[in-house]
Design a protein around this motif. Structure first.
Motif, short mmCIF file in Angstrom:
data_model
loop_
_atom_site.label_atom_id
_atom_site.label_comp_id
_atom_site.label_asym_id
_atom_site.label_seq_id
_atom_site.Cartn_x
_atom_site.Cartn_y
_atom_site.Cartn_z
N TRP A 176 0.85 -1.19 0.00
CA TRP A 176 0.00 0.00 0.00
C TRP A 176 0.89 1.23 0.00
O TRP A 176 1.76 1.38 0.84
N VAL A 187 -4.47 -1.45 -2.75
CA VAL A 187 -3.49 -2.42 -2.25
C VAL A 187 -3.16 -3.36 -3.39
O VAL A 187 -4.05 -3.84 -4.09
N VAL A 244 2.48 -3.92 3.82
CA VAL A 244 1.59 -3.83 4.98
C VAL A 244 1.09 -5.20 5.43
O VAL A 244 0.53 -5.32 6.52
N ALA A 298 -5.61 6.34 7.91
CA ALA A 298 -4.82 5.97 6.74
C ALA A 298 -4.66 7.13 5.78
O ALA A 298 -3.59 7.32 5.18
N THR A 357 0.50 -8.87 9.81
CA THR A 357 0.53 -7.46 9.43
C THR A 357 1.96 -6.95 9.57
O THR A 357 2.75 -7.44 10.38
N ARG A 358 2.27 -5.94 8.77
CA ARG A 358 3.62 -5.38 8.79
C ARG A 358 3.54 -3.86 8.64
O ARG A 358 2.58 -3.32 8.08
N GLY A 359 4.59 -3.19 9.11
CA GLY A 359 4.74 -1.77 8.88
C GLY A 359 3.55 -0.95 9.33
O GLY A 359 3.06 -1.05 10.46
N LEU A 360 3.05 -0.12 8.41
CA LEU A 360 1.95 0.79 8.69
C LEU A 360 0.71 0.08 9.24
O LEU A 360 0.04 0.59 10.13
N MET A 361 0.41 -1.09 8.70
CA MET A 361 -0.80 -1.79 9.11
C MET A 361 -0.83 -2.05 10.61
O MET A 361 -1.90 -2.11 11.22
N ARG A 362 0.34 -2.18 11.21
CA ARG A 362 0.39 -2.46 12.63
C ARG A 362 -0.05 -1.25 13.47
O ARG A 362 -0.30 -1.38 14.68
#
Length: 289
Positions: free
Chosen positions: A17, A272, A22, A220, A44-49
């Motif tokens: 994204w 996404v 993410v 977001a 989840t990774r990065g921003l999604m967290r």
């Protein structure tokens, strides 16, 4: 499935994204002469967290008939999402009919997701992960491009009908730094609807869901305005694009069948894109960017 297909296939997918990873999904598929097993780990990774920290582990096991038919025997889904542990395990009889299940979910989940009962005649496998495997390794998505193929998925408390329709000819996906695969690919569209076990949503629960969705969307959007990094290529398009989630499948010569390699979908907070990042097999194939 081709006779020379590898007995073990590992595929890693990244979801991007705004130029950032993410979400990651790692799938491992193993097959024997009369059985199969598929495992998927997601996180989840990065921003999604910032919105929801989560990881999940799923397993599906079953029988593989001489006609290539997949018969589900067991499905497990467990993990931790937003601080809550969860676990669900479903068992099927030899003919693929639902036998019994166990479910250990947070109390809040059970309160927020009340469903109508599923009729006895619809309590039949396969589970969702077995369906994913049959699509990955069976190439059934290419068999009929005129009318959508329909697959029913049983998840213990509800039944989902997945529709799939594909373009008549291959298109092309551009080279990307996120994936080793590009070039000719077949574009298919997926849609899904609940056909049994509908959620009973009270007005209070609906208002709660809408508030949470709007809160996530605004968060977001604020982040997106600060991080303009989406330098990815335009998605390949075809005329008269039908509705649904577009997924591009590519024939992998060394495997003898096609895998999903790209996907692109819109969310409440932007587009996404999914990329097959890495592919490994038990007979030595290894592809990565």
């Amino acid at each position: 499935m081709a006779a020379h297909a590898a007995d073990r296939v590992e595929a890693t997918y990244n979801f991007i994204w705004n130029g950032l990873v993410v979400f990651t999904a790692e799938a491992v598929v193993e097959k024997e002469v009369t059985s199969y097993a598929v495992q998927m780990d997601v996180r989840t990774r990065g921003l999604m967290r910032l919105f929801s920290k989560g990881q999940g582990h799923m397993v599906a096991e079953g029988d593989l008939g001489p006609d290539g038919r997949y018969t589900a025997r067991r499905f497990l889904s467990e993990g931790r999402w937003s601080g809550d542990d969860y676990r669900k395990e479903i068992f099927f009889s030899e003919d693929g009919k639902f036998s019994h299940w166990t479910r250990d979910w947070p109390e809040e989940w059970l309160e927020d997701i009340e469903r109508e009962p599923v009729p006895d005649e619809m309590q039949q496998g396969p589970d969702g992960l077995s369906t994913v495997m049959s699509l990955m390794l069976g190439n059934s998505v290419f068999e009929n491009v005129q009318e959508p193929l329909k697959h029913r998925v049983f998840e213990g408390d509800h039944v989902t009908e997945v529709g799939i329709i594909c373009s008549a000819e291959d298109g092309s996906i551009k080279e990307s730094r996120h994936s080793p695969l590009f070039g000719p690919a077949r574009k298919c569209w997926f849609d899904a609807k609940t056909v049994a076990g509908e959620v009973i949503e009270t007005e209070k629960l609906k208002e709660k869901r809408l508030r949470e969705e709007e809160k996530a969307r605004k968060k977001a959007e604020r982040y997106r305005k600060r991080q303009q990094k989406d330098d990815e290529e335009d998605d390949p398009e075809t005329e008269n694009d039908p509705d649904g989630l577009p997924v591009w499948f590519q024939e992998i010569k060394e495997l003898g069948y096609a895998l999903p390699v790209r996907a692109s979908f819109n969310t409440g907070w932007g587009k996404v894109r999914m990329y097959l990042k890495e592919l490994k097999t038990s007979d030595g194939l290894h592809l990565q960017p």
